[in-house]
Enzyme design. Structure first.
Site, PDB file in Angstrom:
ATOM      1  N   HIS A  83      -7.655   1.590   2.303  1.00  0.00           N
ATOM      2  CA  HIS A  83      -7.415   1.237   3.704  1.00  0.00           C
ATOM      3  C   HIS A  83      -8.064   2.257   4.646  1.00  0.00           C
ATOM      4  O   HIS A  83      -7.407   2.926   5.439  1.00  0.00           O
ATOM      5  CB  HIS A  83      -5.910   1.130   3.996  1.00  0.00           C
ATOM      6  CG  HIS A  83      -5.623   0.255   5.188  1.00  0.00           C
ATOM      7  ND1 HIS A  83      -4.443  -0.423   5.349  1.00  0.00           N
ATOM      8  CD2 HIS A  83      -6.369  -0.061   6.285  1.00  0.00           C
ATOM      9  CE1 HIS A  83      -4.457  -1.107   6.487  1.00  0.00           C
ATOM     10  NE2 HIS A  83      -5.629  -0.891   7.069  1.00  0.00           N
ATOM     11  N   GLU A 117       0.831  -1.204   0.000  1.00  0.00           N
ATOM     12  CA  GLU A 117       0.000   0.000   0.000  1.00  0.00           C
ATOM     13  C   GLU A 117       0.869   1.258   0.000  1.00  0.00           C
ATOM     14  O   GLU A 117       1.676   1.435   0.914  1.00  0.00           O
ATOM     15  CB  GLU A 117      -0.926  -0.003   1.217  1.00  0.00           C
ATOM     16  CG  GLU A 117      -1.892  -1.186   1.222  1.00  0.00           C
ATOM     17  CD  GLU A 117      -2.756  -1.246   2.488  1.00  0.00           C
ATOM     18  OE1 GLU A 117      -2.505  -0.449   3.414  1.00  0.00           O
ATOM     19  OE2 GLU A 117      -3.667  -2.080   2.535  1.00  0.00           O
TER      20      GLU A 117
END
Length: 536
Positions: free
Chosen positions: A292, A270
């Site tokens: 997220h 990420e």
């Protein structure tokens, strides 16, 4: 804002590496901690700041590896604002005696609601329909969706978030099944959740939702074989960790039509690199993805910040931390019952060496009585050792290394379990050398209810003066006058005796520590057997 006191006079520094709510920063500052912001800074600046810091706060992007940990001279605690600690080298921190803390319950509601936000949006085509309306179109035929009612939800991981997801799924009229090797079937079934093996859950569920931590046992939990076991047309939801799913295998299952859709809040890397499987999932027409956001609500971020900051203050003051990852702590269904006794055990440990000669404490024995009998004893032992060692060794002690230091010094705590001692439903009794202390946890906090056979009711916090004297008239008045003349204010007083005209005990809570001359004068009073100060 609740104040969180530090017991050490030296200034402490905590480095904040990623965005952290102001409520948490205020908790740190109110405890006298210097906050050093490295938000947005490059790694060399972070390494430099951590070198002289005692604490570090991160979220999910900062790598807390051996390089960072070994570069610090005095790092004592690493706080993860959230749950997952896969970016922290917990083993290296443990070897260095550094406590790693997280906030496992603060984002439960946020992550649970994000799970359903994605699932419902996916089933009802909410993002695409909203985009269509904003473009000025009124199209309904292409957005016919599905319902949750009557479907089967398979939950992988029945912890706080998984259990909360199950409760809400049942409110939607879903059947709930789950895989969790650490959960007994009977209590789960009492909550309306059927416990099955992993393969059976995958084969039976219309929707599979992941709620497990990422570790050596769970990485790649769902690969090509497991995804192939899922029902034709099933949906996968992942608001946990990206590394739990083989992303290439998930792409294949979506492309082939075996899975109808996926809703993901996380990917393995990420943000994902260009051309990676994670990026391909983000761009896939059958995937609804968010960056997220599981714990990203104002309420959750506030809870995370205040809970984490309070734990960091506790660690830097030498106290146990409720969210310790690499030390025994209260977890599971009995956590709320056990947590106040962990603090009580720590304070009894602090108190014992201050009652007299700490070289004659012998082999401590701890009895867990009543409704805490048979609960996990390791967190209590760790907290007790942390307290007692802070008063008997010059080494820096934390709940991470207390057991190791105790072993080196030949200190071993014998734990016993006993029925309740009237009138307390639960109590903790510790014997060490000539002393024994009994405490309990009440709604108003932990209390010391007996010291060496004298029944009292004392708050084990702050500064205490404890005397043992002959039970004769005038002792209380003379002691009060002596302390008053020394400008030592008494806030509370407890007096007990073993027999009329025998020996008595007085426990005074005072606003400040008396100086040495005042204590000597108290010890020299007629009929005074002993007097000591206790700093808690």
């Amino acid at each position: 804002m609740k104040a969180y006191a530090m017991s050490e006079s030296a200034s402490m520094r905590v480095v904040v590496a990623e965005p952290f709510a102001e409520d948490g920063l205020e908790v740190l500052r109110s405890a006298g901690i210097d906050v050093i912001s490295c938000v947005g800074a490059q790694r060399p600046r972070l390494l430099e700041a951590v070198r002289d810091a005692q604490g570090l706060i991160v979220r999910s992007e900062t790598r807390v590896d051996r390089e960072l940990l070994s570069g610090s001279r005095d790092l004592r605690v690493v706080g993860r604002a959230g749950v997952g600690v896969d970016t922290i080298d917990v083993d290296a921190a443990t070897r260095a005696g550094i406590v790693v803390v997280n906030t496992p319950s603060a984002n439960t509601i946020a992550a649970t609601e994000q799970t359903f936000a994605l699932l419902l949006s996916l089933l009802r085509h909410v993002p695409m329909a909203a985009t269509s309306v904003k473009a000025g179109r009124w199209e309904r035929a292409g957005f016919v969706g599905g319902e949750l009612h009557g479907k089967t939800l398979g939950i992988l991981g029945l912890g706080r978030i998984g259990s909360a997801v199950a409760t809400r799924a049942q409110a939607f009229g879903m059947r709930t099944i789950a895989f969790d090797p650490y959960i007994a079937a009977e209590p789960a079934e009492g909550a309306g959740i059927e416990i099955l093996g992993l393969d059976d859950v995958l084969a039976s569920a219309d929707v599979v939702s992941l709620h497990v931590p990422l570790n050596d046992q769970t990485i790649g939990l769902l690969g090509a074989r497991e995804l192939g076991l899922m029902k034709q047309g099933a949906i996968l939801v992942n608001c946990a960790r990206g590394g739990l799913v083989d992303e290439a295998a998930l792409l294949s299952a979506l492309d082939s039509g075996h899975l109808s859709a996926a809703a993901i809040d996380v990917v393995a890397q990420e943000p994902p690199e260009e051309g990676s499987a994670g990026e391909q999932l983000h761009q896939h027409p059958k995937v609804l993805a968010t960056p997220h956001l599981g714990g990203s609500t104002r309420e959750a971020l506030g809870r995370i910040a205040t809970e984490l900051a309070a734990d960091i203050v506790s660690v830097l003051a030498g106290r146990p931390a409720g969210g310790a990852v690499n030390a025994p702590t209260a977890r599971g269904a009995d956590a709320a019952k056990l947590r106040p006794y962990i603090d009580l055990a720590y304070r009894i440990g602090l108190m014992l060496p201050q009652l007299g000669d700490s070289t004659h404490l012998g082999r401590p024995a701890m009895s867990m009585c009543g409704d805490i009998a048979q609960l996990e004893s390791a967190p209590l032992v760790s907290a007790f050792l942390s307290g007692i060692l802070q008063r008997t060794t010059a080494r820096r002690v934390s709940i991470v290394n207390a057991g190791e230091i105790a072993k080196e010094r030949g200190i071993e705590v014998a734990v016993r379990f006993a029925p309740p001692e009237s009138p307390w439903l639960g109590s903790l009794r510790v014997h060490a050398g000539p002393h024994h202390i009994v405490g309990t946890a009440l709604d108003r906090g932990s209390r010391i209810v007996e010291i060496d056979g004298f029944e009292i009711d004392a708050d084990p916090r702050g500064t205490l003066i404890l005397t043992r004297h002959q039970d004769v008239p005038g002792m209380i008045g003379r002691a009060g006058t002596l302390l008053g003349d020394a400008r030592v204010n008494i806030s509370t007083m407890q007096v007990a005796r073993n027999a009329r005209g025998g020996e008595a005990m007085m426990v005074l809570s005072v606003d400040r520590m008396p100086d040495a001359s005042t204590l000597r004068a108290l010890q020299g009073m007629p009929f005074m057997n002993s007097a000591c100060t206790i700093n808690l």
